[in-house]
Design a protein around this motif. Structure first.
Motif, PDB file in Angstrom:
ATOM      1  N   ARG A  35       0.841  -1.216   0.000  1.00  0.00           N
ATOM      2  CA  ARG A  35       0.000   0.000   0.000  1.00  0.00           C
ATOM      3  C   ARG A  35       0.871   1.259   0.000  1.00  0.00           C
ATOM      4  NH1 ARG A  35      -3.435  -1.255   4.453  1.00  0.00           N
ATOM      5  NH2 ARG A  35      -4.560  -3.149   3.975  1.00  0.00           N
ATOM      6  N   ASN A  36       1.931   1.210  -0.767  1.00  0.00           N
ATOM      7  CA  ASN A  36       2.824   2.370  -0.850  1.00  0.00           C
ATOM      8  C   ASN A  36       2.582   3.059  -2.181  1.00  0.00           C
ATOM      9  OD1 ASN A  36       4.831   4.244  -0.795  1.00  0.00           O
ATOM     10  ND2 ASN A  36       6.520   2.781  -0.478  1.00  0.00           N
ATOM     11  N   ARG A  37       1.746   4.110  -2.157  1.00  0.00           N
ATOM     12  CA  ARG A  37       1.481   4.821  -3.409  1.00  0.00           C
ATOM     13  C   ARG A  37       2.329   6.083  -3.443  1.00  0.00           C
ATOM     14  NH1 ARG A  37      -3.055   2.968  -1.279  1.00  0.00           N
ATOM     15  NH2 ARG A  37      -3.737   1.013  -2.206  1.00  0.00           N
ATOM     16  N   ASP A  82      11.286   2.031  -0.764  1.00  0.00           N
ATOM     17  CA  ASP A  82      10.468   1.088  -1.513  1.00  0.00           C
ATOM     18  C   ASP A  82      11.415   0.224  -2.345  1.00  0.00           C
ATOM     19  OD1 ASP A  82       8.746  -0.294  -3.130  1.00  0.00           O
ATOM     20  OD2 ASP A  82       7.698   1.480  -3.919  1.00  0.00           O
ATOM     21  N   ILE A  83      11.485  -1.045  -1.990  1.00  0.00           N
ATOM     22  CA  ILE A  83      12.330  -1.967  -2.764  1.00  0.00           C
ATOM     23  C   ILE A  83      11.459  -3.096  -3.317  1.00  0.00           C
ATOM     24  CG2 ILE A  83      14.485  -1.414  -1.566  1.00  0.00           C
ATOM     25  CD1 ILE A  83      14.116  -3.993   0.092  1.00  0.00           C
ATOM     26  N   SER A  84      10.209  -2.718  -3.667  1.00  0.00           N
ATOM     27  CA  SER A  84       9.264  -3.760  -4.073  1.00  0.00           C
ATOM     28  C   SER A  84       9.676  -4.452  -5.367  1.00  0.00           C
ATOM     29  CB  SER A  84       7.856  -3.184  -4.177  1.00  0.00           C
ATOM     30  OG  SER A  84       7.870  -2.007  -4.938  1.00  0.00           O
ATOM     31  N   ALA A  85      10.553  -3.815  -6.160  1.00  0.00           N
ATOM     32  CA  ALA A  85      11.010  -4.499  -7.380  1.00  0.00           C
ATOM     33  C   ALA A  85      11.849  -5.739  -7.042  1.00  0.00           C
ATOM     34  CB  ALA A  85      11.823  -3.546  -8.253  1.00  0.00           C
ATOM     35  N   LEU A  86      12.288  -5.860  -5.760  1.00  0.00           N
ATOM     36  CA  LEU A  86      13.080  -7.033  -5.383  1.00  0.00           C
ATOM     37  C   LEU A  86      12.232  -8.085  -4.667  1.00  0.00           C
ATOM     38  CD1 LEU A  86      16.210  -5.095  -4.015  1.00  0.00           C
ATOM     39  CD2 LEU A  86      15.818  -5.952  -6.338  1.00  0.00           C
ATOM     40  N   ALA A  87      10.916  -7.835  -4.603  1.00  0.00           N
ATOM     41  CA  ALA A  87      10.055  -8.727  -3.816  1.00  0.00           C
ATOM     42  C   ALA A  87       9.836 -10.078  -4.484  1.00  0.00           C
ATOM     43  CB  ALA A  87       8.710  -8.050  -3.553  1.00  0.00           C
ATOM     44  N   ASP A 111      20.741 -14.729  -4.724  1.00  0.00           N
ATOM     45  CA  ASP A 111      22.171 -15.035  -4.722  1.00  0.00           C
ATOM     46  C   ASP A 111      22.931 -14.198  -5.739  1.00  0.00           C
ATOM     47  OD1 ASP A 111      21.980 -16.777  -2.663  1.00  0.00           O
ATOM     48  OD2 ASP A 111      21.796 -18.574  -3.922  1.00  0.00           O
ATOM     49  N   ALA A 112      22.257 -13.864  -6.825  1.00  0.00           N
ATOM     50  CA  ALA A 112      22.941 -13.124  -7.897  1.00  0.00           C
ATOM     51  C   ALA A 112      22.753 -11.616  -7.754  1.00  0.00           C
ATOM     52  CB  ALA A 112      22.391 -13.590  -9.244  1.00  0.00           C
ATOM     53  N   LEU A 113      22.073 -11.172  -6.691  1.00  0.00           N
ATOM     54  CA  LEU A 113      21.732  -9.739  -6.566  1.00  0.00           C
ATOM     55  C   LEU A 113      22.970  -8.848  -6.693  1.00  0.00           C
ATOM     56  CD1 LEU A 113      19.407  -7.720  -5.910  1.00  0.00           C
ATOM     57  CD2 LEU A 113      20.089  -7.910  -3.513  1.00  0.00           C
ATOM     58  N   GLN A 114      22.882  -7.886  -7.592  1.00  0.00           N
ATOM     59  CA  GLN A 114      23.973  -6.932  -7.785  1.00  0.00           C
ATOM     60  C   GLN A 114      23.719  -5.709  -6.902  1.00  0.00           C
ATOM     61  OE1 GLN A 114      26.734  -7.539  -9.773  1.00  0.00           O
ATOM     62  NE2 GLN A 114      25.742  -9.547  -9.643  1.00  0.00           N
ATOM     63  N   PRO A 115      24.783  -5.019  -6.500  1.00  0.00           N
ATOM     64  CA  PRO A 115      24.599  -3.833  -5.655  1.00  0.00           C
ATOM     65  C   PRO A 115      23.638  -2.839  -6.324  1.00  0.00           C
ATOM     66  CG  PRO A 115      26.930  -4.400  -5.851  1.00  0.00           C
ATOM     67  CD  PRO A 115      26.195  -5.290  -6.788  1.00  0.00           C
ATOM     68  N   VAL A 116      22.635  -2.394  -5.567  1.00  0.00           N
ATOM     69  CA  VAL A 116      21.619  -1.516  -6.154  1.00  0.00           C
ATOM     70  C   VAL A 116      21.157  -0.491  -5.121  1.00  0.00           C
ATOM     71  CG1 VAL A 116      19.758  -3.160  -5.587  1.00  0.00           C
ATOM     72  CG2 VAL A 116      19.409  -1.479  -7.419  1.00  0.00           C
ATOM     73  N   GLN A 117      20.906   0.743  -5.592  1.00  0.00           N
ATOM     74  CA  GLN A 117      20.510   1.832  -4.694  1.00  0.00           C
ATOM     75  C   GLN A 117      18.992   1.970  -4.658  1.00  0.00           C
ATOM     76  OE1 GLN A 117      23.293   4.580  -6.773  1.00  0.00           O
ATOM     77  NE2 GLN A 117      23.388   5.570  -4.774  1.00  0.00           N
ATOM     78  N   TRP A 118      18.409   1.968  -3.442  1.00  0.00           N
ATOM     79  CA  TRP A 118      16.958   2.149  -3.376  1.00  0.00           C
ATOM     80  C   TRP A 118      16.593   3.617  -3.525  1.00  0.00           C
ATOM     81  CZ3 TRP A 118      15.281   5.131   0.653  1.00  0.00           C
ATOM     82  CH2 TRP A 118      15.945   5.116   1.889  1.00  0.00           C
ATOM     83  N   PRO A 119      15.361   3.956  -3.891  1.00  0.00           N
ATOM     84  CA  PRO A 119      14.242   3.077  -4.244  1.00  0.00           C
ATOM     85  C   PRO A 119      14.510   2.198  -5.477  1.00  0.00           C
ATOM     86  CG  PRO A 119      13.551   5.420  -4.241  1.00  0.00           C
ATOM     87  CD  PRO A 119      14.977   5.385  -3.911  1.00  0.00           C
ATOM     88  N   VAL A 120      14.013   0.963  -5.390  1.00  0.00           N
ATOM     89  CA  VAL A 120      14.008   0.035  -6.528  1.00  0.00           C
ATOM     90  C   VAL A 120      12.575  -0.446  -6.635  1.00  0.00           C
ATOM     91  CG1 VAL A 120      15.419  -1.753  -7.616  1.00  0.00           C
ATOM     92  CG2 VAL A 120      15.966  -1.023  -5.291  1.00  0.00           C
ATOM     93  N   ASN A 121      11.837   0.185  -7.513  1.00  0.00           N
ATOM     94  CA  ASN A 121      10.419  -0.163  -7.614  1.00  0.00           C
ATOM     95  C   ASN A 121       9.994  -0.083  -9.079  1.00  0.00           C
ATOM     96  OD1 ASN A 121      10.467   2.575  -8.010  1.00  0.00           O
ATOM     97  ND2 ASN A 121       9.542   3.078  -6.031  1.00  0.00           N
ATOM     98  N   ALA A 149       8.845  13.906   1.516  1.00  0.00           N
ATOM     99  CA  ALA A 149       7.939  12.859   2.005  1.00  0.00           C
ATOM    100  C   ALA A 149       6.822  13.362   2.921  1.00  0.00           C
ATOM    101  CB  ALA A 149       8.752  11.772   2.707  1.00  0.00           C
ATOM    102  N   PHE A 150       6.714  14.662   3.123  1.00  0.00           N
ATOM    103  CA  PHE A 150       5.553  15.181   3.857  1.00  0.00           C
ATOM    104  C   PHE A 150       4.331  15.147   2.938  1.00  0.00           C
ATOM    105  CE2 PHE A 150       8.996  17.325   6.262  1.00  0.00           C
ATOM    106  CZ  PHE A 150       8.615  16.960   7.550  1.00  0.00           C
ATOM    107  N   PRO A 151       3.119  15.128   3.521  1.00  0.00           N
ATOM    108  CA  PRO A 151       1.912  15.075   2.681  1.00  0.00           C
ATOM    109  C   PRO A 151       1.850  16.220   1.662  1.00  0.00           C
ATOM    110  CG  PRO A 151       1.341  14.664   4.980  1.00  0.00           C
ATOM    111  CD  PRO A 151       2.802  15.002   4.949  1.00  0.00           C
ATOM    112  N   ASP A 152       2.374  17.400   2.001  1.00  0.00           N
ATOM    113  CA  ASP A 152       2.344  18.517   1.046  1.00  0.00           C
ATOM    114  C   ASP A 152       3.549  18.506   0.101  1.00  0.00           C
ATOM    115  OD1 ASP A 152       4.448  19.306   2.628  1.00  0.00           O
ATOM    116  OD2 ASP A 152       3.468  21.100   3.431  1.00  0.00           O
ATOM    117  N   ARG A 153       4.355  17.465   0.194  1.00  0.00           N
ATOM    118  CA  ARG A 153       5.521  17.279  -0.697  1.00  0.00           C
ATOM    119  C   ARG A 153       6.594  18.357  -0.529  1.00  0.00           C
ATOM    120  NH1 ARG A 153       5.539  12.308  -0.792  1.00  0.00           N
ATOM    121  NH2 ARG A 153       5.215  11.278  -2.756  1.00  0.00           N
TER     122      ARG A 153
END
Ligand SMILES: Nc1nc2c(c(=O)[nH]1)N[C@H]1C(S)=C(S)[C@@H](COP(=O)(O)OP(=O)(O)OC[C@H]3O[C@@H](n4cnc5c(=O)[nH]c(N)nc54)[C@H](O)[C@@H]3O)O[C@H]1N2
Ligand SMILES: Nc1nc2c(c(=O)[nH]1)N[C@H]1C(S)=C(S)[C@@H](COP(=O)(O)OP(=O)(O)OC[C@H]3O[C@@H](n4cnc5c(=O)[nH]c(N)nc54)[C@H](O)[C@@H]3O)O[C@H]1N2
Ligand code: SF4
Ligand SMILES: [Mo]
Length: 898
Positions: A513-515, A521-526, A534-544, A561-565
């Motif tokens: 529920r992260n809009r 957010d690293i949901s691309a690795l989920a 095992d093969a994961l290469q070094p990666v900087q988050w966010p990865v989505n 990240a505040f509600p008013d951005r």
């Protein structure tokens, strides 16, 4: 050995730079290691600590079996006992009567499971971490400014920047590979500038173009002054301020009110007005500016304000998120960032979700299917141990950190631990200052054996992969916690059989529920399966979905990240120190790190080459203070605070400012008697972050005048009794003990025999091949002996009441020799070589093993003028570069006739 030995790519277990390491196993418990040329943190470089990793893999001092008290037990018995102990206290006193205290040296997977167990299932917020002592002011500052704990920039920015400002960071020693990257980028372009802001003239400051040796604790005024200067010189980015921020009017008003002019700021900060003007001018005119900071900022009673003072000037100039500019917090531990991702701090819940947001709590409750989610933050480290002392918390499980050493006011912490009814410790080492307080000790896998992920200072997730066999019965931390969770009745929430399963759950939670509310957010690795993990290469988050290949920089287009951005500038009023020097304790004690040791020395203390650079606990003092106390360089001093005392060797240096003392944090009871600096440090914390004020304790300094001083060299470790001061240093083929005592010893010859040939005590003959050389001069208080065993040096003891001792390095070097010939034997008791040329002196260049005396001779004899010239002749400074600041200082001393 097999030519095609398999190699394993992993990540260094020390600092937050997070360097890639390639391991080539040479046996089940040994390997050769080198920098990974493809890892984007280090591109093949390693510093002295990273290069010596291979020397720290030995098993001699490891904790290999579960222990209840001093009894070895099975895992089942230990785990049952741990769970029963916690269950009994929870049932009788509620979940807030128990706590976990964990570490930025755990892997993300370990951390995730510990956090889930405490906050989701036991139902208390009482899990805190040593990151409280390290990064929590930065966390709090970034949350206040950005709405979330986010580092906007990346390492490459240090190379692209035209101005780099290092605040309270001894980067050259503490983030060495990053510092080398910085220096290398500068070599290509001399117009790039480096500024250090540190009360001490550190190795880092020595290599900067400008050093502001500010009065300790005055950073907020310095940066408020900069903000006001930028306003006066029309350097603010009003478009950015208007569009992307809030609160700047108040921040500007307070900056002007508290730091109104150059002379006013120069006066408060204790720096020359001209230098201040130079710094402000450079900052004003250089868009590509990076400000990097570390513990001189965080570990302060005003740590969070210091962080916001820095973030304010970057927000006010719109300098963040673009190449070559931005604020860059340098994280301490290898996984300080990963621990923050999972929510391991007591005032966070999980996955960058806090306690104050009901929707966030509902989300976590649902995702975890948590039976009793904690509703409010738990106790922060210092408060936690105070609560243990007061009996409010009755059970604590400590993993991967040593609060008996690293928390402030360790005497109080140790009293609390001694009175705590249930103390469980997970550690890799058998002998630590914490061990005696544990009811149960659980053997954890160490680096090289454990398997999981860590996140470095630039949000880059890298794999730590195992390349050694698991020794004894040691187990991974995630497994241990999972087993206890199941025994507490939470089998369903803790089904884990591998770190990969934990990692993907953590990745799913980050996207749940992260809009776009949460940057973490690293949901691309989920979806990673075991092979993908095992093969994961070094990666900087966010990865989505939006950034499937990761993200180098945040906020170039706002979107905080505040509600008013919008980001927040924080109005800052410098607060007076909560506890400052007075007539009884007139000095300010500053504490920190040395180049070649890591924290409590459990690993780096084993590597002979790492123990030589700064072999003894020391206190650095300014020459005027030393003169006032009648102290010579190298004498012993006693430091006293309201909380305790410590002994150290004085280093007299103008790099320190008058009224300030610096003492390193590394020595524990395992390595030194009375060398523990945190026995002195006050338990004052930042009101916002709860981070301890480790760098500003009022102390008194006194000469310590023992009746005798001496040193003992032996081939095997020993336990020399009757010393008030004792430091042990592991060397190549020997152990060195530096000793001193206040009581005159009646009979040194008897002491030496009892210690070195214990059989002699019972009147029996010593070893067949033993041979004693001895010199006794009782009126002078001098005693010297050497014990030869089968012609080789086995031990020697040198004691003096009044006169200086020879340096131990020549004698120490003889332990590598075979049978000593007559000429060497004749010299033994003098402690000195026939020609001074043979003594290399204190180790300076780790990689090539080059000592101070060797360097001095080469500089003088061959008229060397630059570090490059030294490198060409001796090789010093050409590999990891960690000693370049010292080479430069040495050359400077020579050019000034030293
Ligand atoms: N060799 C080595 N490297 C390490 C570690 C280690 O143990 N050994 N530990 C790692 C960890 S966990 C961490 S957190 C980092 C820490 O890395 P650093 O923060 O760079 O190291 P410290 O020596 O703790 O302190 C930094 C500097 O802060 C200065 N300082 C003190 N008071 C003030 C002040 O009021 N204002 C300013 N501006 N500066 C001040 C001190 O003089 C000191 O030089 O290092 C990491 N790297
Ligand atoms: N005076 C003063 N005090 C300070 C600081 C300072 O600057 N000045 N700095 C503070 C900071 S920033 C930090 S980060 C702390 C560091 O202080 P600590 O965290 O107390 O120090 P470490 O020696 O790193 O402790 C790690 C322990 O964990 C064990 N260990 C290592 N790996 C693992 C593992 O994978 N699993 C388990 N279970 N155990 C493991 C080691 O054997 C060791 O006993 O010190 C803080 N204290
Ligand atoms: S810089 Fe840090 S991560 Fe890199 S090798 Fe040195 S200690 Fe390890
Ligand atoms: Mo740290």
């Amino acid at each position: 050995m097999n030519d095609a030995a398999p190699t394993i790519r992993t990540t260094c277990p020390y600092c937050g730079v997070g360097c890639g390491v390639i391991a080539t196993p040479s046996g089940p418990f040994s390997a050769t290691l080198q920098g990974d040329p493809h890892h984007p943190a280090n591109y093949g470089q390693l510093c002295s600590k990273g290069s010596a990793l291979g020397d720290t893999l030995g098993l001699e001092t490891r904790l290999l079996y579960p222990m209840i008290g001093t009894r070895r037990v099975s895992w089942d018995e230990a785990l049952d006992a741990v769970a029963r102990g916690f269950r009994a206290i929870i049932d009788a006193h509620g979940p807030d009567a128990v706590a976990f205290y964990v570490s930025g040296q755990l892997l993300t997977e370990d951390y995730y499971v510990a956090n889930k167990l405490m906050k989701g299932f036991i139902g208390s917020g009482n899990i805190d971490t040593n990151s409280r002592l390290c990064m929590s002011s930065t966390v709090a500052g970034q949350q206040r400014a950005f709405g979330e704990d986010l580092v906007p920039g990346c390492y490459e920015d240090l190379e692209l920047a035209e101005l780099v400002v290092l605040v309270g960071s001894n980067t050259a020693w503490c983030h060495p590979v990053l510092f080398q990257r910085l220096l290398k980028a500068r070599r290509g372009d001399p117009a790039r500038r480096l500024v250090a802001i540190d009360p001490r003239r550190t190795a880092t400051a020595q290599l900067c173009d400008l050093h502001l040796a500010i009065r300790p604790g005055t950073d907020v005024v310095l940066f408020n002054g900069l903000l006001d200067y930028l306003r006066r010189h029309d350097r603010l980015d009003f478009a950015f301020l208007e569009q992307h921020t809030q609160g700047y009017a108040e921040a500007l008003r307070l900056a002007r009110a508290t730091a109104p002019s150059l002379p006013a700021v120069a006066e408060t900060c204790g720096v020359p007005e001209q230098d201040l003007a130079t710094f402000y001018h450079w900052f004003a005119v250089t868009e590509k500016t990076v400000t990097a900071w570390s513990q001189g900022v965080n570990q302060s009673a005003s740590g969070t304000d210091k962080v916001n003072a820095i973030l304010n000037v970057h927000l006010a100039t719109g300098r963040l998120g673009r190449p070559g500019m931005g604020p860059l917090s340098l994280t301490g531990q290898p996984n300080a960032m990963g621990g923050r991702e999972v929510g391991g701090l007591a005032n966070q819940l999980a996955a960058h979700i806090g306690f104050d947001d009901p929707a966030g709590r509902a989300l976590v409750r649902e995702f975890w299917q948590a039976p009793r989610l904690a509703e409010r933050p738990g106790l922060k480290a210092v408060e936690l141990f105070q609560a243990i002392g007061e009996g409010r918390v009755k059970a604590v499980w400590i993993m991967g950190t040593n609060p008996a050493v690293s928390l402030p006011d360790t005497n109080a912490v140790r009293r609390a631990l001694a009175a705590c009814p249930w103390v469980v410790v997970s550690d890799c080492e058998a002998h630590t200052d914490l061990g005696p307080y544990a009811h149960v000790r659980l053997p954890a896998l160490a680096w090289g054996e454990k398997d999981g992920t860590v996140t470095n200072s630039e949000r880059r997730i890298s794999r730590q992969r195992p390349f050694l066999a698991a020794p004894g019965e040691a187990r991974p931390d995630w497994w241990i916690i999972t087993q206890v969770a199941r025994r507490l009745g939470f089998r369903e929430g803790f089904p884990y059989e591998s770190p990969q399963q934990i990692f993907v759950e953590h990745a799913r939670l980050s996207g749940f529920r992260n809009r776009g509310q949460r940057w973490f957010d690293i949901s691309a690795l989920a979806d990673l399966d075991q092979a993908g993990y095992d093969a994961l290469q070094p990666v900087q988050w966010p990865v989505n979905a939006a950034h499937p290949a990761g993200t180098a920089r945040l906020f170039a287009a706002g979107g905080f990240a505040f509600p008013d951005r919008r980001a927040r500038l924080v109005g800052l009023e410098p607060r007076p120190a909560a506890d400052g020097p007075d007539a009884a304790y007139p000095w300010v004690l500053n504490t920190g790190r040395i180049r070649d040791q890591w924290h409590t020395m459990t690993r780096t203390g084993k590597a002979p080459r790492l123990t030589q650079h700064r072999p003894e606990p020391y206190a650095e003092l300014h020459p005027t203070d030393a003169a006032r106390l009648g102290l010579a360089d190298g004498a012993l001093v006693r430091l006293v605070s309201r909380h305790g005392e410590a002994l150290a060797r004085a280093r007299v240096t103008a790099d320190q400012q008058p009224g300030a003392v610096f003492m390193p944090m590394h020595w524990t009871d395992q390595f030194a008697r009375r060398g523990l600096v945190n026995a002195l440090v006050h338990p004052v914390t930042d009101p916002c972050s709860g981070e301890p004020d480790f760098k500003y304790t009022p102390v008194r300094v006194e000469p310590y005048r023992p009746a005798w001083q001496g040193f003992l060299l032996t081939r095997e470790p020993l336990d020399p009794p009757d010393c008030d001061y004792r430091v042990v240093v592991r060397g190549q083929d020997h152990w060195l003990y530096r000793l001193a005592g206040t009581r005159a010893m009646a009979n040194w010859a008897a002491y030496a025999r009892a210690l070195l040939t214990p059989a002699a005590r019972s009147g029996a003959q010593g070893w067949g091949g033993d041979e004693w050389l001895e010199l006794v001069d009782a009126p002078q208080g001098r005693y010297r002996c050497a014990l030869l065993r089968d012609g080789r040096l086995a031990a020697c003891l040198l004691v003096e009441a009044a006169r200086p001792l020879p340096a131990p390095d020549w004698l120490a070097g003889l332990f590598a020799e075979g049978r000593l010939d007559d000429s060497l034997r004749r010299r033994l008791l003098s402690g000195r070589p026939a020609s001074p040329r043979e003594a290399p002196g204190d180790l300076v260049c780790y990689c090539h093993g080059i000592g101070l005396n060797t360097l001095k001779r080469a500089i003088r004899d061959q008229d060397l003028r630059t570090p490059e010239a030294i490198g060409a002749v001796l090789g010093a400074g050409t590999q990891c570069g960690s000693c370049l600041p010292e080479l430069k200082a040495l050359l400077e001393a020579f050019s000034q006739g030293g």
